[in-house]
Design a protein around this motif. Structure first.
Motif, short mmCIF file in Angstrom:
data_model
loop_
_atom_site.label_atom_id
_atom_site.label_comp_id
_atom_site.label_asym_id
_atom_site.label_seq_id
_atom_site.Cartn_x
_atom_site.Cartn_y
_atom_site.Cartn_z
N LEU A 48 39.18 41.16 34.04
CA LEU A 48 38.15 40.28 34.72
C LEU A 48 38.65 39.24 35.76
O LEU A 48 38.97 38.33 34.79
CB LEU A 48 37.43 40.26 33.21
CG LEU A 48 37.12 41.33 32.88
CD1 LEU A 48 36.50 41.19 30.96
CD2 LEU A 48 35.69 42.03 33.53
N MET B 82 41.09 47.29 37.49
CA MET B 82 41.13 46.74 38.88
C MET B 82 42.48 45.12 38.03
O MET B 82 42.37 43.92 38.11
CB MET B 82 39.91 45.81 38.47
CG MET B 82 39.22 45.12 39.29
SD MET B 82 39.33 45.60 41.48
CE MET B 82 41.35 45.37 41.96
N VAL C 264 38.26 34.74 29.20
CA VAL C 264 38.06 35.14 30.04
C VAL C 264 36.54 36.25 29.56
O VAL C 264 35.53 35.43 29.99
CB VAL C 264 38.83 36.27 30.44
CG1 VAL C 264 37.84 37.05 31.53
CG2 VAL C 264 39.98 35.19 31.57
N TYR D 116 52.47 44.22 49.53
CA TYR D 116 52.05 45.31 50.02
C TYR D 116 53.50 46.12 50.86
O TYR D 116 53.47 47.50 50.52
CB TYR D 116 51.04 45.61 51.11
CG TYR D 116 50.08 45.50 50.13
CD1 TYR D 116 49.25 45.54 48.55
CD2 TYR D 116 47.89 45.09 50.10
CE1 TYR D 116 48.29 45.03 47.46
CE2 TYR D 116 47.27 45.01 49.04
CZ TYR D 116 47.40 44.69 48.20
OH TYR D 116 46.41 44.25 47.59
N HIS E 66 48.61 37.37 46.21
CA HIS E 66 48.77 38.33 46.37
C HIS E 66 48.62 40.32 46.90
O HIS E 66 48.91 40.92 46.01
CB HIS E 66 48.84 38.63 44.89
CG HIS E 66 47.71 38.69 43.66
ND1 HIS E 66 46.82 38.10 42.61
CD2 HIS E 66 46.75 38.00 44.56
CE1 HIS E 66 46.20 38.27 42.61
NE2 HIS E 66 45.23 37.96 43.91
N CYS E 67 48.23 39.69 47.85
CA CYS E 67 48.45 41.38 48.44
C CYS E 67 49.02 41.40 49.72
O CYS E 67 50.03 42.40 49.69
CB CYS E 67 46.75 41.03 49.13
SG CYS E 67 45.55 41.29 47.98
N THR F 113 48.74 44.39 40.08
CA THR F 113 49.96 45.39 40.79
C THR F 113 50.52 43.91 41.42
O THR F 113 50.54 43.52 42.33
CB THR F 113 49.59 46.33 41.69
OG1 THR F 113 48.34 46.34 42.60
CG2 THR F 113 48.73 47.35 40.82
N SER G 282 42.94 49.17 41.65
CA SER G 282 43.91 47.96 42.63
C SER G 282 44.91 48.82 43.50
O SER G 282 45.24 49.93 43.54
CB SER G 282 45.35 48.18 40.97
OG SER G 282 43.81 47.58 39.91
N ASP H 173 42.88 38.92 28.14
CA ASP H 173 42.54 37.02 27.52
C ASP H 173 41.73 36.71 26.86
O ASP H 173 40.30 36.64 27.99
CB ASP H 173 42.93 36.08 29.31
CG ASP H 173 42.60 35.33 29.29
OD1 ASP H 173 42.01 34.50 28.43
OD2 ASP H 173 43.12 34.24 29.72
N ASP I 199 39.26 42.64 28.86
CA ASP I 199 40.45 41.52 29.59
C ASP I 199 41.54 41.19 28.35
O ASP I 199 40.63 41.30 26.92
CB ASP I 199 39.78 40.58 30.47
CG ASP I 199 41.07 39.97 31.39
OD1 ASP I 199 40.82 40.35 32.19
OD2 ASP I 199 42.11 39.10 30.41
N GLY J 236 37.81 41.72 39.06
CA GLY J 236 37.21 42.76 38.39
C GLY J 236 35.97 41.72 38.24
O GLY J 236 35.23 42.87 37.86
N GLU K 123 40.09 48.84 46.26
CA GLU K 123 38.74 47.30 46.51
C GLU K 123 39.15 46.85 47.91
O GLU K 123 40.47 46.34 48.20
CB GLU K 123 39.08 46.54 45.54
CG GLU K 123 38.49 45.34 44.86
CD GLU K 123 36.80 46.23 45.57
OE1 GLU K 123 36.00 45.99 46.71
OE2 GLU K 123 36.22 46.74 44.24
N VAL L 174 37.59 40.57 49.45
CA VAL L 174 38.23 38.96 49.72
C VAL L 174 38.13 37.73 49.11
O VAL L 174 37.22 38.09 49.11
CB VAL L 174 38.74 38.91 51.35
CG1 VAL L 174 37.68 38.77 52.15
CG2 VAL L 174 39.51 37.41 51.47
N SER L 175 39.08 37.34 48.50
CA SER L 175 38.34 35.84 47.33
C SER L 175 37.29 35.07 48.69
O SER L 175 37.89 34.45 49.76
CB SER L 175 39.29 34.90 47.46
OG SER L 175 39.80 35.60 45.76
#
Ligand SMILES: NC(=O)c1ccc[n+]([C@@H]2O[C@H](COP(=O)([O-])OP(=O)(O)OC[C@H]3O[C@@H](n4cnc5c(N)ncnc54)[C@H](O)[C@@H]3O)[C@@H](O)[C@H]2O)c1
Ligand SMILES: CC(=O)N[C@@H]1[C@@H](OP(=O)(O)OP(=O)(O)OC[C@H]2O[C@@H](n3ccc(=O)[nH]c3=O)[C@H](O)[C@@H]2O)O[C@H](CO)[C@@H](O)[C@@H]1O
Length: 462
Positions: free
Chosen positions: A44, A120, A71, A303, A298-299, A123, A157, A68, A66, A48, A190, A193-194
């Motif tokens: 999450l 999700m 969360v 990759y 982190h993408c 990685t 992911s 955490d 999750d 997620g 997925e 994008v944020s």
């Protein structure tokens, strides 16, 4: 009543999965949207939470998992732990209030009850830039312990191509004790994008779906036809679906590397490379991206390592692009040095103000941010480096800078300003109050409004 009201073991749970279901398609769709096909979303985080919220909205019956506890507590309190995502706080409040979404740290319990398992979790890379799939492995194992015939496992992911079929499928078979063909697995990467994750989950782009067999692809396509308003593109197999996501990222990394490569010609060519790129891009087959101080998040920087070294084939183009992009932090520092020199300021006595530490504008994420190596290179050259980032609360990873608020920064005397990440908070700045030359690392400043010299990466050399 949702399925969460009663704990039902998988031995006694009725067969409610979509894989190899005997009902006609309309009945399966009605079962999915009517909450008769329990869903579990594992992880999450930034992606997620929006994904679980949309699944809950569509199915009325989703549990989010999750590790955490904070969360989980936040979500069960009706709040989104992810900030700056338009529409997400309202949707989380709504689906939690209605009982459609519940969060838990009990992954095994969730796996037992769910018939659709959506993965999700992050990685990452090891310190040696090898894919680190350890979190995925843990979750796959958890899912395996609760897997029932008819279940579908969905890998959202981003993973190195072949991971689903070579790594996850054998693990699921082993931990579940089920046989090949009793459950489905599909890679459905997925593409969000944020900052616009909710809209993206709901269908900004076509949804890519590829199963380990035709029945997995069919079941996953049915699900995403309900989740997404956009087209569902099915691929021949899971590996092709995994590859499309990695290729999208690699394309971006190499393209940005081209822009950065061209930018470093600026001094010798004595032109504004950005102008040349803009004009070149008026040709419809040319789409050169923007140079900058580096590529973070982190993408995109991750990759390429999902291909380089993972296959025998030569991947030197990808490695060279990575190096080019990573070198941009040092290059940006050298450009700052040239600006100070042109102003007659000794580096050892200089004070440089660095604006924006996160990897991207308006995103509170420091992972792989180029601003950290940039700050380090600047400090190594001699100057004192002040830094401002209104999105950062914890500055412990940023030991080469002195953190300031924007207000405090205005009160300091500085010799150069470097804009690394153009958060909205910076767009209304009175740049001239710094009374210092500016290096606009993202070509974000309207130079018409500023009297101080504004340099860009790829622009005329100081
Ligand atoms: N962030 C993006 O822009 C983006 C976009 C598309 C795809 N992706 C991919 O999505 C995946 C997840 O990325 P993210 O940005 O949401 O990550 P994130 O770091 O924001 O969140 C990950 C969440 O997973 C949880 N988690 C860790 N281990 C767990 C476990 N064993 N079981 C359950 N939960 C666990 C963490 O506590 C955290 O809440 C990655 O593979 C990434 O490549 C990310
Ligand atoms: C095309 C796209 O949107 N892809 C997304 C990407 O999202 P992201 O959040 O990582 O953002 P990006 O915009 O790609 O930026 C990454 C870094 O590159 C720098 N940059 C960018 C453009 C440029 O011309 N010059 C640059 O230097 C920028 O500053 C930043 O540091 O990955 C997600 C996960 O896989 C994808 O889902 C998602 O589609």
């Amino acid at each position: 009543m949702t399925q969460h009201d009663s704990r039902v073991s998988r031995e006694t749970r009725p067969r409610d999965g979509l894989y190899d279901a005997s009902e006609d398609e309309a009945t399966q769709r009605a079962a999915f949207t009517g909450g008769d096909v329990p869903v579990a979303v594992y992880g999450l985080g930034k992606m997620g939470v929006p994904l679980a919220a949309v699944y809950a909205d569509v199915t009325g019956n989703t549990v989010g998992v999750d590790v955490d506890p904070s969360v989980v507590e936040t979500i069960n309190g009706g709040q989104s732990p992810i900030k700056r995502e338009p529409g997400l706080p309202d949707l989380v409040a709504e689906v939690v209030e209605s009982g459609a979404l519940e969060a838990t740290t009990d992954g095994e319990g969730a796996a037992e009850r769910a018939a659709v398992h959506v993965l999700m979790v992050p990685t990452l890379l090891t310190d040696d830039d090898e894919p680190d799939l350890s979190i995925m492995d843990d979750v796959v194992e958890t899912v395996g312990t609760g897997l029932s015939p008819g279940d579908l496992v969905i890998v959202e992911s981003t993973v190195p191509p072949r991971t689903t079929v070579d790594r996850f499928l054998p693990k699921l078979l082993e931990t579940s004790g089920l046989s090949d063909g009793e459950f489905g697995v599909a890679a459905c990467p997925e593409r969000t994008v944020s900052g616009q994750a909710l809209a993206d989950v709901r269908g900004t782009h076509p949804k890519v779906v590829g199963g380990i067999d035709d029945e997995s692809t069919r079941a996953a396509a049915l699900i995403y036809d309900e989740i997404s308003s956009n087209d569902v593109v099915t691929t021949t197999d899971a590996t092709t679906a995994e590859a499309t996501k990695v290729f999208e990222g690699v394309y971006r990394d190499v393209n940005i590397a081209i822009a950065n490569q061209l930018a470093v010609f600026a001094e010798e060519m004595d032109i504004d490379i950005n102008e040349a790129i803009d004009v070149a891009n008026t040709q419809p087959f040319c789409d050169i991206h923007d140079p900058g101080p580096g590529v973070g998040g982190h993408c995109i920087p991750v990759y390429p390592h999902f291909l380089s070294g993972q296959f025998d084939a030569d991947a030197s183009l990808l490695s060279t692009a990575r190096e080019r992009n990573d070198d941009m932090a040092a290059y940006t520092a050298s450009l700052t040095d040239a600006i100070l020199e042109s102003e007659g300021v000794e580096p050892d006595e200089a004070r440089v103000l660095l604006l924006g530490m996160t990897y991207k504008a308006n995103i509170a994420e420091l992972r792989n941010t180029p601003s950290i190596p940039l700050a380090r290179h600047l400090a190594e050259m001699g100057p004192t480096v002040y830094a401002v980032d209104p999105l950062i609360e914890d500055w412990s990873a940023l030991d080469t800078v002195e953190p300031l608020t924007l207000e405090e920064a205005h009160d300091r005397s500085v010799d150069a300003v470097v804009l690394a990440t153009p958060h909205d908070e910076f767009t209304t700045l009175e740049w001239d109050t710094f009374d210092a030359p500016i290096l606009d690392g993202r070509a974000a400043i309207d130079t018409e409004e500023v009297d101080a010299p504004v340099y860009t990466i790829g622009g005329p050399w100081p």
